[in-house]
Structures are given as structure tokens and as C-alpha cells.
Enzyme design. Structure first.
Site, PDB file in Angstrom:
ATOM      1  CB  CYS A  82      -0.985  -0.033   1.173  1.00  0.00           C
ATOM      2  SG  CYS A  82      -2.346   1.159   0.994  1.00  0.00           S
ATOM      3  CG  HIS A 186      -4.180  -3.736   2.103  1.00  0.00           C
ATOM      4  ND1 HIS A 186      -3.322  -3.345   3.117  1.00  0.00           N
ATOM      5  CD2 HIS A 186      -4.729  -2.600   1.603  1.00  0.00           C
ATOM      6  CE1 HIS A 186      -3.356  -2.021   3.228  1.00  0.00           C
ATOM      7  NE2 HIS A 186      -4.199  -1.551   2.320  1.00  0.00           N
ATOM      8  CD  GLU A 188      -2.299  -6.666   4.518  1.00  0.00           C
ATOM      9  OE1 GLU A 188      -2.608  -5.504   4.844  1.00  0.00           O
ATOM     10  OE2 GLU A 188      -1.669  -6.935   3.461  1.00  0.00           O
TER      11      GLU A 188
END
Length: 204
Positions: A82, A186, A188
Site C-alpha cells: 500500500c 493488501h 494480507e
């Protein structure tokens, strides 16, 4: 043993990143100060919020020399996520002009679209088209990832572009240059496709 260091310069919650790598079987370590001779195999540079804020937090943390040594002297795998990706550009126009770290060239600009159905910030799932092979992802394949941003990375060198996405405009969603990997999405928070991407990073 894979041992992932996540740089914590107080610019975002890193818990989900740690959890994702631990799920994949890697050990994790939070890095909050300059350290030498780290017993790490991979390093992650996250970032949430404004470009200028994150850059100032990173510089004031005193960890930037360590990160640069890791990336350019040791040449070990590093992943920017990001705003951690955006900081690698030459500049950003978010809330005024800011010079970036200049590691990968290009510039960060606000997402613009004449289509009223295109919302900014860009929040939610979007498709990334891979232009290069990367671990479990092969060239010319697609996968969906989770995004949350108002500014995007434009004009990196063509040979560095790993993947692109479109939200009003087409922009770079993932970059690879030697040992440097950077993504606007992202991983994750991207469920199976994100775990696949992080596994690919761990394979470097």
C-alpha cells in the site's frame, strides 16, 4: 526457517500482516528500531494513511538506513504494501508535492475518472492482471485482491510492472525489480489470492 521482519514505524496496524505470514508457517519479528545482523530472510515495509505522514514517520524512525542496506547491499527480498509501495516512487501529489524515496521511479497521483460510478477512495476487490511470472502466478493470468486507496502508482519502468488493475484509470498494482516487490493492494486481506501472493514472495 523463513523469518519475516515487519517494519513498524507507527504508520498503520501491522497485526494482520504478521498473522498472514504466521499462517503460512513463517516466523515473524516486529522491527521498531535500527538493528544490525538481523536473522531475517524477508522484510516487509507496510504503510497506511497519507504519503507525507508515512514518509515522515519512516524517516524519523531511524530505520531507513537499515532498510536501504537490506534492499541494496544485502539485496534480500523486501515487500512494500500500500503506502509502503508508494514511498518507493519519485514523488506524490497527495496533499501537496512530496519527494519519495526514488527507488523505483514513477509517481503517485490521485485516481481520477469522468465516470460518476467510479468511487474514490478505491475500496474493495478488484482484478489484477499479471504481466510477468511471479511464483505461483504466471504471466497473463488474473486474480482478485483487496484495495483501499485514493492515490495510485503511475509510470514505473515497463520492465518493472508485475501487475496492473483498472479503477477509472489503469495503474500499476504490483511492481518487481530484482529483490524489490511492491503492491498497491493488501495481500494480507485478500484471502486465498493474497496467501498465494505472500507464498510467492516467501519463495524468493
Amino acid at each position: 526457517m523463513l523469518n519475516v521482519g515487519v517494519v513498524d514505524y507507527q504508520a498503520g496496524n501491522i497485526r494482520s500482516i504478521l498473522t498472514a505470514f504466521e499462517y503460512l508457517g513463517a516466523k515473524t519479528q516486529v522491527i521498531q528500531s535500527y538493528q544490525e545482523n538481523l536473522c531475517l530472510t524477508h522484510l516487509v515495509l507496510p504503510g497506511v494513511g497519507g504519503f507525507g505522514f508515512c514518509l515522515e514517520r519512516l524517516k524519523s524512525s531511524s530505520m531507513l538506513p537499515m532498510i536501504e542496506e537490506w534492499a541494496f547491499i544485502s539485496q534480500k527480498p523486501i515487500l512494500g504494501i500500500c503506502v509502503g509501495m508508494q514511498l518507493l516512487a519519485d514523488s506524490s501529489d497527495e496533499m501537496g508535492f512530496h519527494s519519495g524515496l526514488g527507488w523505483l521511479g514513477g509517481e503517485v497521483r490521485k485516481i481520477h475518472s469522468s465516470d460518476p460510478t467510479i468511487r474514490v477512495p478505491h475500496v474493495g476487490w478488484n482484478t489484477v492482471f499479471f504481466e510477468q511470472d511471479f511464483g505461483e502466478y504466471t504471466r497473463n493470468t488474473e486474480a482478485d485482491f483487496y484495495f483501499d486507496h485514493s492515490h495510485a502508482y503511475y509510470s514505473p519502468k515497463k520492465e518493472q510492472v508485475l501487475g496492473k488493475t483498472k479503477h477509472g484509470q489503469t495503474f500499476c498494482a504490483a511492481i518487481r525489480w530484482q529483490n524489490l516487490i511492491a503492491v498497491q493492494f493488501h495481500p494480507e486481506k485478500s484471502q486465498a489470492s493474497g496467501m498465494k501472493f505472500l507464498r510467492s514472495f516467501l519463495s524468493l
